[in-house]
Design a protein around this motif. Structure first.
Motif, PDB file in Angstrom:
ATOM      1  N   GLN A   1       0.820  -1.203   0.000  1.00  0.00           N
ATOM      2  CA  GLN A   1       0.000   0.000   0.000  1.00  0.00           C
ATOM      3  C   GLN A   1       0.860   1.261   0.000  1.00  0.00           C
ATOM      4  O   GLN A   1       0.566   2.218  -0.708  1.00  0.00           O
TER       5      GLN A   1
ATOM      6  N   GLU B   1       2.447   1.549  -3.509  1.00  0.00           N
ATOM      7  CA  GLU B   1       1.453   1.990  -4.494  1.00  0.00           C
ATOM      8  C   GLU B   1       1.104   3.467  -4.289  1.00  0.00           C
ATOM      9  O   GLU B   1       1.025   4.235  -5.251  1.00  0.00           O
ATOM     10  N   LYS B   2       0.927   3.857  -3.044  1.00  0.00           N
ATOM     11  CA  LYS B   2       0.597   5.257  -2.731  1.00  0.00           C
ATOM     12  C   LYS B   2       1.693   6.206  -3.223  1.00  0.00           C
ATOM     13  O   LYS B   2       1.407   7.262  -3.790  1.00  0.00           O
ATOM     14  N   ASN B   3       2.945   5.807  -3.028  1.00  0.00           N
ATOM     15  CA  ASN B   3       4.077   6.667  -3.392  1.00  0.00           C
ATOM     16  C   ASN B   3       4.381   6.680  -4.888  1.00  0.00           C
ATOM     17  O   ASN B   3       5.100   7.562  -5.343  1.00  0.00           O
TER      18      ASN B   3
ATOM     19  N   LYS C   1       0.771   7.987  -8.681  1.00  0.00           N
ATOM     20  CA  LYS C   1       0.634   9.258  -9.394  1.00  0.00           C
ATOM     21  C   LYS C   1       1.719   9.415 -10.461  1.00  0.00           C
ATOM     22  O   LYS C   1       1.445   9.877 -11.565  1.00  0.00           O
TER      23      LYS C   1
END
Length: 176
Positions: free
Chosen positions: A27, A30-32, A35
Motif C-alpha cells: 500500500q 502503491e501510494k508513493n 501518481k
C-alpha cells in the motif's frame, strides 16, 4: 491509461507467492508511485506501459537502496539492541519497513525484467546487490535471497510465454 495495480496484474506479477499485495508495504509503495505512473502514461502515451512500469520500479529501487544505505548503521545498531535486550525470538518480530519495501520492489522489478526478456546477468547483479544489502542489515543468507529474487525472474519468463505465445493462444481458442 491503467493503474499501477492493473499493470502488475496484466503481467501476472500479482501472483508472486512471495509477496503480499494486501500488505501495508504494498500500500505504501502503491501510494508513493501511482501518481508518477499515471503522469508518465499521460506524458508518453505511445510508449509501452511495461516500459513505464520498468522506469517507476527502477526509480523506486534506487531510492529505497539509497535510503537503506544512509540508515544502515542505525538499523544495525537498533537490531543489535533488540537482540540483546529482547532476545532473538522477540527481536525477529520487528520488521524494518525500508527492508520490506526493498524486498517487494526487488521481486517485482526482477520479475518485470524477466517478463521483458532483459539480460539475465543484469537482473542477477541487481538481485545480488539487493540481497547483499538486506542481509547486511537484517541477517540471513545472501545467496538464498538472491536465488529467490531470480526465481521471480524465471517465473516471469514463463508467464510471458504463457500470455503471449501465439501457438498457445491458438490452441487455447480451439479447445475452448
Amino acid at each position: 491509461m491503467i493503474s499501477l495495480q492493473q499493470a502488475l496484474e496484466q503481467i501476472g506479477a500479482t501472483q508472486l507467492t512471495v509477496l503480499d499485495f494486501s500488505s501495508t508495504t504494498w500500500q505504501l509503495f502503491e501510494k508513493n508511485n501511482a501518481k508518477l505512473f499515471a503522469k508518465i502514461q499521460q506524458v508518453k502515451p505511445e510508449t509501452d506501459v511495461h516500459h513505464h512500469l520498468l522506469g517507476v520500479l527502477t526509480k523506486a529501487h534506487i531510492e529505497v537502496l539509497s535510503q537503506i544505505e544512509a540508515d544502515k548503521d542505525s538499523v544495525r545498531a537498533m537490531n543489535s539492541t533488540f537482540k540483546q535486550e529482547l532476545g532473538e525470538s522477540h527481536a525477529a518480530k520487528f520488521q524494518y519497513q525500508d527492508g520490506q519495501l526493498l524486498l517487494l520492489i526487488t521481486h517485482i522489478w526482477i520479475y518485470l525484467q524477466g517478463y521483458l526478456a532483459m539480460d539475465f546477468s543484469l537482473a542477477n547483479d541487481h538481485a545480488e546487490n539487493s540481497a547483499t544489502m538486506l542481509v547486511g542489515i537484517q541477517g540471513g543468507n545472501a545467496e538464498q535471497l538472491r536465488s529467490e529474487f531470480m526465481a521471480s525472474f524465471y517465473l516471469a519468463r514463463g508467464q510471458k510465454t504463457q500470455f503471449t505465445n501465439p501457438i498457445l493462444c491458438w490452441l487455447k481458442k480451439i479447445f475452448q
